[in-house]
Design a protein around this motif. Structure first.
Motif, PDB file in Angstrom:
ATOM      1  N   THR A 475      55.246 -48.868  44.613  1.00  7.18           N
ATOM      2  CA  THR A 475      55.109 -49.381  43.149  1.00  7.18           C
ATOM      3  C   THR A 475      54.633 -48.146  42.348  1.00  7.18           C
ATOM      4  O   THR A 475      53.968 -47.317  42.351  1.00  7.18           O
ATOM      5  CB  THR A 475      53.894 -50.353  43.432  1.00  7.18           C
ATOM      6  N   VAL A 476      55.264 -48.417  41.026  1.00 10.15           N
ATOM      7  CA  VAL A 476      55.233 -47.260  40.035  1.00 10.15           C
ATOM      8  C   VAL A 476      54.541 -47.921  38.755  1.00 10.15           C
ATOM      9  O   VAL A 476      55.087 -48.981  38.370  1.00 10.15           O
ATOM     10  CB  VAL A 476      56.575 -46.786  39.729  1.00 10.15           C
ATOM     11  N   VAL A 477      53.701 -47.105  38.052  1.00 18.74           N
ATOM     12  CA  VAL A 477      52.997 -47.306  36.624  1.00 18.74           C
ATOM     13  C   VAL A 477      53.397 -46.003  35.997  1.00 18.74           C
ATOM     14  O   VAL A 477      53.280 -44.984  36.526  1.00 18.74           O
ATOM     15  CB  VAL A 477      51.750 -47.840  36.867  1.00 18.74           C
ATOM     16  N   PHE A 478      53.779 -46.139  34.930  1.00 17.76           N
ATOM     17  CA  PHE A 478      54.034 -45.337  33.965  1.00 17.76           C
ATOM     18  C   PHE A 478      53.054 -44.935  33.029  1.00 17.76           C
ATOM     19  O   PHE A 478      52.181 -45.970  32.518  1.00 17.76           O
ATOM     20  CB  PHE A 478      55.383 -45.656  32.932  1.00 17.76           C
ATOM     21  N   VAL A 479      52.791 -43.759  32.590  1.00 20.29           N
ATOM     22  CA  VAL A 479      51.570 -43.537  31.767  1.00 20.29           C
ATOM     23  C   VAL A 479      52.005 -42.929  30.357  1.00 20.29           C
ATOM     24  O   VAL A 479      52.995 -42.234  30.316  1.00 20.29           O
ATOM     25  CB  VAL A 479      50.803 -42.554  32.158  1.00 20.29           C
ATOM     26  N   LEU A 480      51.692 -43.591  29.262  1.00 19.23           N
ATOM     27  CA  LEU A 480      52.264 -42.905  27.924  1.00 19.23           C
ATOM     28  C   LEU A 480      51.195 -42.515  27.225  1.00 19.23           C
ATOM     29  O   LEU A 480      49.946 -43.117  27.050  1.00 19.23           O
ATOM     30  CB  LEU A 480      53.057 -44.529  27.089  1.00 19.23           C
ATOM     31  N   ILE A 481      51.386 -41.510  26.514  1.00 16.90           N
ATOM     32  CA  ILE A 481      50.212 -40.862  25.608  1.00 16.90           C
ATOM     33  C   ILE A 481      50.944 -40.744  24.236  1.00 16.90           C
ATOM     34  O   ILE A 481      51.804 -40.323  24.031  1.00 16.90           O
ATOM     35  CB  ILE A 481      49.888 -39.449  26.171  1.00 16.90           C
ATOM     36  N   ASP A 482      50.138 -41.484  23.420  1.00 14.98           N
ATOM     37  CA  ASP A 482      50.926 -41.491  21.887  1.00 14.98           C
ATOM     38  C   ASP A 482      52.127 -41.784  21.928  1.00 14.98           C
ATOM     39  O   ASP A 482      52.875 -40.899  21.314  1.00 14.98           O
ATOM     40  CB  ASP A 482      50.379 -40.135  21.320  1.00 14.98           C
ATOM     41  N   GLN A 483      52.584 -42.773  22.612  1.00 13.43           N
ATOM     42  CA  GLN A 483      53.918 -43.200  22.454  1.00 13.43           C
ATOM     43  C   GLN A 483      55.014 -42.317  23.177  1.00 13.43           C
ATOM     44  O   GLN A 483      56.005 -42.997  23.385  1.00 13.43           O
ATOM     45  CB  GLN A 483      54.289 -43.776  21.026  1.00 13.43           C
ATOM     46  N   HIS A 484      54.505 -41.338  23.856  1.00 13.36           N
ATOM     47  CA  HIS A 484      55.451 -40.611  24.502  1.00 13.36           C
ATOM     48  C   HIS A 484      55.322 -40.770  26.115  1.00 13.36           C
ATOM     49  O   HIS A 484      54.214 -40.801  26.549  1.00 13.36           O
ATOM     50  CB  HIS A 484      55.240 -39.024  24.192  1.00 13.36           C
ATOM     51  N   LEU A 485      56.406 -40.852  26.905  1.00 17.25           N
ATOM     52  CA  LEU A 485      56.160 -40.993  28.263  1.00 17.25           C
ATOM     53  C   LEU A 485      55.730 -39.858  28.965  1.00 17.25           C
ATOM     54  O   LEU A 485      56.591 -38.630  28.739  1.00 17.25           O
ATOM     55  CB  LEU A 485      57.688 -41.084  28.881  1.00 17.25           C
ATOM     56  N   ALA A 486      54.482 -39.686  29.477  1.00 20.30           N
ATOM     57  CA  ALA A 486      54.025 -38.736  29.812  1.00 20.30           C
ATOM     58  C   ALA A 486      54.257 -38.180  31.483  1.00 20.30           C
ATOM     59  O   ALA A 486      54.201 -37.087  32.117  1.00 20.30           O
ATOM     60  CB  ALA A 486      52.418 -38.414  29.671  1.00 20.30           C
ATOM     61  N   GLY A 487      54.416 -39.113  32.167  1.00 22.12           N
ATOM     62  CA  GLY A 487      54.341 -39.300  33.677  1.00 22.12           C
ATOM     63  C   GLY A 487      54.399 -40.552  34.438  1.00 22.12           C
ATOM     64  O   GLY A 487      54.185 -41.604  33.765  1.00 22.12           O
ATOM     65  N   TYR A 488      54.351 -40.678  35.625  1.00 26.23           N
ATOM     66  CA  TYR A 488      54.040 -41.815  36.404  1.00 26.23           C
ATOM     67  C   TYR A 488      53.487 -41.442  37.637  1.00 26.23           C
ATOM     68  O   TYR A 488      53.147 -40.389  38.075  1.00 26.23           O
ATOM     69  CB  TYR A 488      55.409 -42.340  36.834  1.00 26.23           C
ATOM     70  N   ILE A 489      52.883 -42.744  38.013  1.00 26.25           N
ATOM     71  CA  ILE A 489      51.961 -42.761  39.256  1.00 26.25           C
ATOM     72  C   ILE A 489      52.758 -43.736  40.316  1.00 26.25           C
ATOM     73  O   ILE A 489      53.010 -44.719  39.782  1.00 26.25           O
ATOM     74  CB  ILE A 489      50.641 -43.107  39.138  1.00 26.25           C
ATOM     75  N   ALA A 490      52.939 -43.074  41.476  1.00 26.51           N
ATOM     76  CA  ALA A 490      53.574 -44.169  42.412  1.00 26.51           C
ATOM     77  C   ALA A 490      52.506 -44.385  43.600  1.00 26.51           C
ATOM     78  O   ALA A 490      51.599 -43.569  44.127  1.00 26.51           O
ATOM     79  CB  ALA A 490      54.575 -43.379  43.122  1.00 26.51           C
ATOM     80  N   LEU A 491      52.468 -45.722  43.944  1.00 30.19           N
ATOM     81  CA  LEU A 491      51.440 -46.277  44.785  1.00 30.19           C
ATOM     82  C   LEU A 491      52.104 -46.883  45.987  1.00 30.19           C
ATOM     83  O   LEU A 491      53.311 -47.445  45.710  1.00 30.19           O
ATOM     84  CB  LEU A 491      50.272 -47.058  44.248  1.00 30.19           C
ATOM     85  N   SER A 492      51.735 -46.874  47.282  1.00 32.23           N
ATOM     86  CA  SER A 492      52.485 -47.605  48.367  1.00 32.23           C
ATOM     87  C   SER A 492      51.475 -48.525  48.920  1.00 32.23           C
ATOM     88  O   SER A 492      50.367 -48.406  49.046  1.00 32.23           O
ATOM     89  CB  SER A 492      53.066 -46.505  49.286  1.00 32.23           C
ATOM     90  N   ASP A 493      51.899 -49.719  49.471  1.00 31.78           N
ATOM     91  CA  ASP A 493      51.208 -50.608  50.002  1.00 31.78           C
ATOM     92  C   ASP A 493      51.769 -51.000  51.272  1.00 31.78           C
ATOM     93  O   ASP A 493      52.644 -51.056  51.542  1.00 31.78           O
ATOM     94  CB  ASP A 493      51.101 -51.946  49.001  1.00 31.78           C
ATOM     95  N   GLU A 494      50.792 -50.949  52.121  1.00 34.78           N
ATOM     96  CA  GLU A 494      51.318 -51.227  53.575  1.00 34.78           C
ATOM     97  C   GLU A 494      51.598 -52.497  54.088  1.00 34.78           C
ATOM     98  O   GLU A 494      50.816 -53.579  53.465  1.00 34.78           O
ATOM     99  CB  GLU A 494      50.150 -50.771  54.589  1.00 34.78           C
TER     100      GLU A 494
END
Length: 674
Positions: A475-494
Motif C-alpha cells: 500500500t503506497v502513500v505519496f508525500v507532497l511538499i509545497d505542491q511538489h511530489l517529493a516521494g512515497y512510502i510503501a507499507l505492507s500488511d500481512e
C-alpha cells in the motif's frame, strides 16, 4: 406466546436478567425458589393422589373391589379439593391474570380444564347423577406440575449461560491505597482508581496496566482461546482470568460501564427482542389457544348431543383442552433465543439485532473490508523512496510522521512505528486538515506537507515519476511538499492465517466473498487472488462503500458487510446484515446488527453457520410443537372411539409434557462450531 405473559410473571422471569451483575444473583435465586415451589407442590399432590385413586369408584371398578363406605365420597371430595387448590394454584392464578390481560394462553387453558373437571365432580358428590373424575383431576395436576418442574429446569439451563457471564465479574477488588492494599466491592470502583490483580484472579474492572505484566485468558469474553500477553500500557477487560503474573491496573470506568456489563445488557436485550420467527410462533400459539377452546367446547357438544353421558363428554373436552395447550409452541423459540444469544456472547459474537442474526441463513454474499479483517491490519513500512535528491528518506518519513501522529489509522501507526525504530524526533504540525478518504495535510517546518493516496494524484492529475515501483501487495502513500511530489512510502500488511480457511468454508456454503477496500487495485487483486475470493472492489472512498453495497443488492444479492464500524457505518447500515469487527468496547454505538469482538474472519463464518443452526433448531421446535397437536387432538376428541382408541386427560397431560420437554432438550443441544 409472549414469554412473560405465558406464565404471567411466575415462571419465565429468569429470562429477564438484571443489568447489574450483582443483582443477577437474586433473579437466579428467585427462579430456583420457583422450581422448589413446583417440586414441593408436586410431592404433596403425589402423596394425596394415592388415596384419591383408591377411593375412586372407577378405579375400584377396574380392580374389581368395592371399598365404598359411608362418607367415603366426602373424604374423596376433601382430598381432591386440597389437590385442586394447592396443586392447581399456579394454574388458577395464571388463568386469572391471563383473563385480566385478555390474552388467554396456556395457564388459561389448564386452569379452565381443571376448574371444569373439579366443578363437575363436586356436583356429583352433592347429588348430580354420574361418575366423578377426581382421580383424573389429581393425575392431571400431578403431571402438569411435574412437566413444569422439568421444563423450568431446562429453561434455567438456557438462562444459565447468561448467569455465567454475569458471574464473570468478581465481587471484590484489591484497591491500591498509599502504603496499603484494601479490599473493596467491585461496584464501588470508579475511573482512575488503581487495583491490584493477583495470579489466578479475575480482573475486577476494565483498565490499563500501570505496572507488571502477565498472560490473560479472555476466552469467556472474546472467544479467543489462547492466553494473551499483557504488558504496561495494555488494555485489560473485567472478567478475564489472570495467569501467573501480578499487575496493577488503572481503572477506566465504573463497573456499570464495563465491557462485560455492556455485553450482559446486550445479551439481555437480544433475548427479550422479538424476531420474525418468534412473532410467527406467538401467532401460532394464539391460534392454538383459540382452536383448543373451540374444539374443546365443540367436542363436548358433539358427544353430549349424540347421547353420551355428561361425564364422558366432559372428559373429552378436558383432554382436548389439555393436549392443545400451546406450551411447547410458546417455548419453542424463546428457549433457542436464550441459549443462542448467550452462547454467542461467550464466543465473542454479540447479537444486537435478532432478526439480522436469524437472517444469516439467507446471506449470498459477504463483503469484507480488507484492513484488519482479512489482513492483520499491522502495516509495516517496507520502503521509503524520495524523488528529490535534496530530500533524504529520513526527512520524508519525519515530515509524514508529523501529520500522522494524531491518527488511529493502521497506515499512520505503521509510519509512526518506523520513526520510532529510526529514533527520529517528530516535529510539530500546524493547520492540520483531513482530505476525506484521500489523506491529510498540514504545515510542518514552514512547508505545506500532504500525505495522500494514489487516488488523490489521479484526481489532481499529478504524474508519477518513472522511479516509482511498488509491488502488488504494498500500500503506497505519496508525500507532497509545497505542491511538489517529493516521494512515497510503501507499507505492507500481512494476510491473516485464518482468512483462507474462512473464504474456503464460505465457498462450501455457496456464499460469495467480495473484497471492498480503499486500497489500490494491485493490492486488492493480489489479496483477493491469494485467498481465492470471488471478486474485489478497490480504491473506494468511505461514502462510496454504501453505493457498492446497494449495487450488489440491486443484483439480487443478500449482503452481509463486515467493517470496523466507525468509517464503515453507512455501509454497515445499508447492508442486509451489518457485522462490526474488532470494535471492542464501543459495542453500544455501532450501527451494525452484530458485533464480533475479534477481527478474525473465521468468526464471521462461525456466525453464519451458527445463525443457520439456530434457525434450524427453531423450525424443528415449531414443527414438533404444532405437529404433535395435529395427531393428538383428533384422538383426544374421540375420532377413533368406535375402534376403542381413547386418550384420558392424564395421557393428554403426559403427551403435552413430553412435547414441551422435547422442545427444551432440543434447544439445549445448540452449539457454536469452532
Amino acid at each position: 406466546m409472549e414469554m412473560n405473559k405465558m406464565h404471567e410473571g411466575m415462571e419465565h422471569q429468569q429470562m429477564h436478567h438484571s443489568h447489574d451483575p450483582h443483582m443477577g444473583m437474586s433473579e437466579h435465586d428467585h427462579h430456583a425458589m420457583m422450581i422448589a415451589d413446583f417440586k414441593k407442590r408436586f410431592y404433596v399432590v403425589l402423596a394425596l393422589t394415592a388415596p384419591i385413586m383408591l377411593l375412586s369408584t372407577m378405579i375400584q371398578h377396574f380392580m374389581g373391589v368395592n371399598w365404598q363406605f359411608k362418607g367415603s365420597s366426602y373424604i374423596l371430595f376433601a382430598l381432591s379439593s386440597v389437590v385442586f387448590v394447592y396443586g392447581g394454584w399456579p394454574f388458577l392464578a395464571g388463568l386469572v391474570s391471563e383473563a385480566k390481560a385478555r390474552n388467554p394462553g396456556m395457564m388459561f387453558l389448564i386452569g379452565f380444564a381443571i376448574t371444569v373437571a373439579y366443578s363437575y365432580s363436586v356436583a356429583i358428590v352433592f347429588g348430580l347423577k354420574g361418575m366423578d373424575f377426581f382421580w383424573e383431576l389429581a393425575t392431571l395436576i400431578l403431571i402438569m406440575l411435574l412437566g413444569h418442574w422439568i421444563e423450568m429446569r431446562s429453561v434455567m439451563g438456557a438462562s444459565n449461560e447468561l448467569e455465567l457471564l454475569v458471574k464473570l465479574m468478581p465481587a471484590d477488588a484489591h484497591m491500591v491505597m498509599p502504603g496499603m492494599v484494601h479490599d473493596v466491592k467491585t461496584d464501588t470502583l470508579k475511573a482512575n482508581d488503581v487495583i491490584l490483580v493477583k495470579p489466578g484472579e479475575k480482573v475486577a474492572a476494565d483498565g490499563i496496566i500501570l505496572e507488571g505484566e502477565s498472560y490473560l485468558n479472555e476466552s469467556m469474553l472474546t472467544g479467543e482461546s489462547r492466553p494473551v500477553q499483557k504488558v504496561k500500557g495494555d488494555k485489560v477487560i473485567a472478567g478475564s482470568i489472570n495467569g501467573n503474573g501480578s499487575f496493577k491496573v488503572t481503572v477506566s470506568h465504573a463497573a456499570k460501564d464495563s465491557y462485560l456489563s455492556q455485553v450482559v445488557k446486550l445479551v439481555d436485550d437480544a433475548q427479550k427482542s422479538k424476531s420474525q420467527t418468534q412473532l410467527l410462533a406467538d401467532t401460532a400459539a394464539k391460534w392454538l389457544t383459540v382452536i383448543a377452546l373451540i374444539t374443546g367446547i365443540g367436542t363436548f357438544m358433539y358427544w353430549f348431543l349424540t347421547g353420551q353421558t355428561i361425564a364422558f363428554a366432559m372428559e373429552r373436552m378436558v383432554t382436548v383442552i389439555v393436549i392443545c395447550c400451546p406450551h411447547a409452541l410458546g417455548l419453542a423459540v424463546p428457549l433457542v433465543v436464550a441459549k443462542s444469544t448467550a452462547l454467542s456472547a461467550k464466543h465473542g459474537l454479540l447479537i444486537k439485532n435478532r432478526t439480522a442474526f436469524e437472517n444469516a441463513r439467507k446471506i449470498t454474499t459477504v463483503v469484507f473490508d480488507k484492513t484488519g479483517t482479512l489482513t492483520l491490519g499491522k502495516f509495516e513500512v517496507s520502503k521509503v523512496v524520495s524523488f528529490n535528491k535534496e530530500i533524504k528518506q529520513d526527512d520524508l518519513i519525519r515530515l509524514a510522521s508529523a501529520l500522522e501522529q494524531n491518527s488511529e489509522h493502521p497506515i499512520a501507526t505503521g509510519i509512526l512505528q518506523k520513526v520510532k525504530d529510526l529514533k527520529i524526533t517528530i516535529p510539530q504540525a500546524q493547520n492540520f486538515k483531513a482530505i476525506t478518504g484521500q489523506g491529510v495535510g498540514a504545515t510542518v517546518d514552514g512547508k505545506r506537507v500532504l500525505v495522500v493516496s494514489p487516488g488523490y494524484l489521479k484526481e489532481n492529475k499529478l504524474a508519477v515519476p518513472g522511479e516509482y515501483q511498488a509491488n502488488d501487495t504494498e500500500t503506497v502513500v505519496f508525500v507532497l511538499i509545497d505542491q511538489h511530489l517529493a516521494g512515497y512510502i510503501a507499507l505492507s500488511d500481512e494476510i491473516r492465517a485464518e482468512s483462507a480457511d474462512a473464504i474456503k468454508t464460505l465457498r462450501q456454503e455457496n456464499i460469495k466473498s467480495v473484497l471492498l477496500t480503499g486500497d489500490n487495485s494491485k493490492v486488492a487483486a493480489s489479496v483477493s487472488k491469494t485467498l481465492g475470493m470471488d471478486s474485489f472492489i478497490a480504491e473506494v472512498l468511505p461514502h462510496q462503500k454504501l453505493d457498492k453495497i446497494k449495487d450488489l443488492q440491486i443484483n439480487g444479492e443478500f449482503v452481509a458487510m463486515t467493517g470496523d464500524g466507525v468509517n464503515d457505518a453507512p455501509a454497515l447500515a445499508q447492508a442486509d446484515i451489518g457485522i462490526a469487527v474488532g470494535s471492542g468496547s464501543d459495542i453500544a454505538a455501532e450501527t451494525a446488527g452484530i458485533v464480533l469482538v475479534n477481527s478474525n474472519p473465521k468468526d464471521i463464518v462461525s456466525l453464519i453457520l451458527f445463525g443457520k443452526a439456530t434457525y434450524r433448531k427453531m423450525i424443528q421446535n415449531l414443527i414438533w410443537a404444532t405437529g404433535y397437536n395435529v395427531v393428538a387432538l383428533p384422538l383426544a376428541a374421540g375420532v377413533l372411539y368406535s375402534r376403542g382408541v381413547l386418550l384420558s386427560p392424564a395421557v393428554g397431560a403426559v403427551l403435552m409434557t413430553v412435547s414441551t420437554v422435547v422442545v427444551a432438550i432440543n434447544a439445549s443441544t445448540l452449539k457454536v462450531k469452532e
